[in-house]
Motif scaffolding. Structure first.
Motif, short mmCIF file in Angstrom:
data_model
loop_
_atom_site.label_atom_id
_atom_site.label_comp_id
_atom_site.label_asym_id
_atom_site.label_seq_id
_atom_site.Cartn_x
_atom_site.Cartn_y
_atom_site.Cartn_z
N UNK A 1 -15.74 6.43 2.80
CA UNK A 1 -15.74 5.70 4.07
C UNK A 1 -15.19 4.28 3.87
N UNK A 2 -15.52 3.68 2.74
CA UNK A 2 -15.00 2.35 2.44
C UNK A 2 -13.49 2.39 2.28
N UNK A 3 -13.00 3.38 1.55
CA UNK A 3 -11.56 3.51 1.37
C UNK A 3 -10.85 3.67 2.71
N UNK A 4 -11.41 4.49 3.60
CA UNK A 4 -10.81 4.69 4.91
C UNK A 4 -10.81 3.39 5.71
N UNK B 1 0.84 -1.20 0.00
CA UNK B 1 0.00 0.00 0.00
C UNK B 1 0.87 1.25 0.00
N UNK B 2 0.51 2.20 -0.84
CA UNK B 2 1.22 3.47 -0.90
C UNK B 2 0.80 4.39 0.25
N UNK B 3 1.68 5.29 0.65
CA UNK B 3 1.31 6.29 1.64
C UNK B 3 0.29 7.26 1.05
N UNK B 4 0.59 7.73 -0.17
CA UNK B 4 -0.29 8.67 -0.86
C UNK B 4 -0.37 8.27 -2.33
N UNK C 1 -12.79 -0.73 -7.19
CA UNK C 1 -11.78 -1.61 -7.80
C UNK C 1 -11.63 -1.29 -9.28
N UNK C 2 -12.74 -0.99 -9.94
CA UNK C 2 -12.70 -0.68 -11.37
C UNK C 2 -11.85 0.55 -11.66
N UNK C 3 -11.83 1.49 -10.73
CA UNK C 3 -11.06 2.72 -10.92
C UNK C 3 -9.68 2.65 -10.27
N UNK C 4 -9.27 1.48 -9.83
CA UNK C 4 -7.92 1.31 -9.31
C UNK C 4 -7.70 1.85 -7.91
N UNK C 5 -8.78 2.09 -7.18
CA UNK C 5 -8.64 2.62 -5.82
C UNK C 5 -8.61 1.51 -4.77
N UNK C 6 -9.03 0.34 -5.16
CA UNK C 6 -8.96 -0.85 -4.32
C UNK C 6 -8.25 -1.95 -5.08
#
Length: 225
Positions: A23-26, A1-4, A56-61
């Motif tokens: 909220x899910x990302x957090x 996992x990246x810091x930012x 997930x589709x947008x690469x955030x998960x």
């Protein structure tokens, strides 16, 4: 996992700004499943699954693992970063352009510089991640408390002179293998909430006396070949 992680795509930015998805990302700073998130966030599991697929589709998960529970496979996700910054490139048509009206005394111009900084460094980070390389950066974060506006002006003048001297000393337009670097320096008041007054007021209660100085040695340097 990246810091930012820097979000550059408009669709990904839109997805991240949804209150439930943020909220899910957090919550997924630590790996978790849809069932776990549904309980934690008080939402129907079907709704959580929908948002997970979009993120997930947008690469955030990303998928951390799959667990077999009898005849069911449970998917465990984690966020791709601990925190996210939306690049001005996500609003390319209306992103700030510091070259439009350069003004060293303009707060809006300083904000435009900061926006370009986010965009430039975000682009570098994206390219470096794909190439599995590091980028060369350097940052200094310092705080200074001025006794008067005149001292603040004198400080700004001396800082500008020092930077101009350093740039003149090290800039080499003819260097055959040289690389261009951008130096961005900003000076701004630290926002503070004043009881009964506006945020960022210069007469805040913490400014009873002048002349103190604090520097935080929070400079960071990443070296690249």
């Amino acid at each position: 996992m990246l810091d930012v992680a820097v979000i550059e795509e408009p669709a990904a930015a839109e997805a991240s700004l949804d209150p439930i998805r943020s909220r899910i990302l957090a919550a997924l700073a630590e790996p978790g499943s849809a069932a776990m998130l549904a309980v934690r966030l008080g939402l129907p599991r079907q709704k959580v699954n929908y948002h997970l697929k979009e993120l997930e589709r947008h690469g955030l998960l990303e998928l951390a693992e799959e667990r077999r529970k009898g005849s069911i496979t449970e998917r465990v996700y984690r966020a791709t970063a601990a925190s996210y910054v939306i690049s001005p490139s996500a609003l390319a048509a209306v992103s700030p352009d510091p070259s439009r009206s350069p003004d060293q005394l303009s707060a809006r111009w300083l904000l435009a510089l900061g926006s370009r900084l986010v965009q430039d460094v975000g682009t570098l980070l994206t390219g470096a991640a794909r190439a599995k390389r590091r980028i060369a950066t350097f940052g200094i974060d310092a705080e200074v408390r001025f006794a008067s506006a005149a001292d603040r002006t004198a400080f700004a003048d001396e800082l500008a002179q020092a930077v101009a001297t350093l740039v003149g000393r090290y800039h080499d337009e003819a260097a055959p293998r040289g690389r261009n670097h951008r130096v961005v320096i900003g000076l701004h008041q630290i926002p503070a909430l004043r009881p009964g007054g506006p945020e960022g007021s210069e007469a805040g209660p913490q400014q009873q006396s002048g002349g103190t100085h604090k520097t935080k040695p929070e400079a960071g340097l990443e070296n690249a070949p």
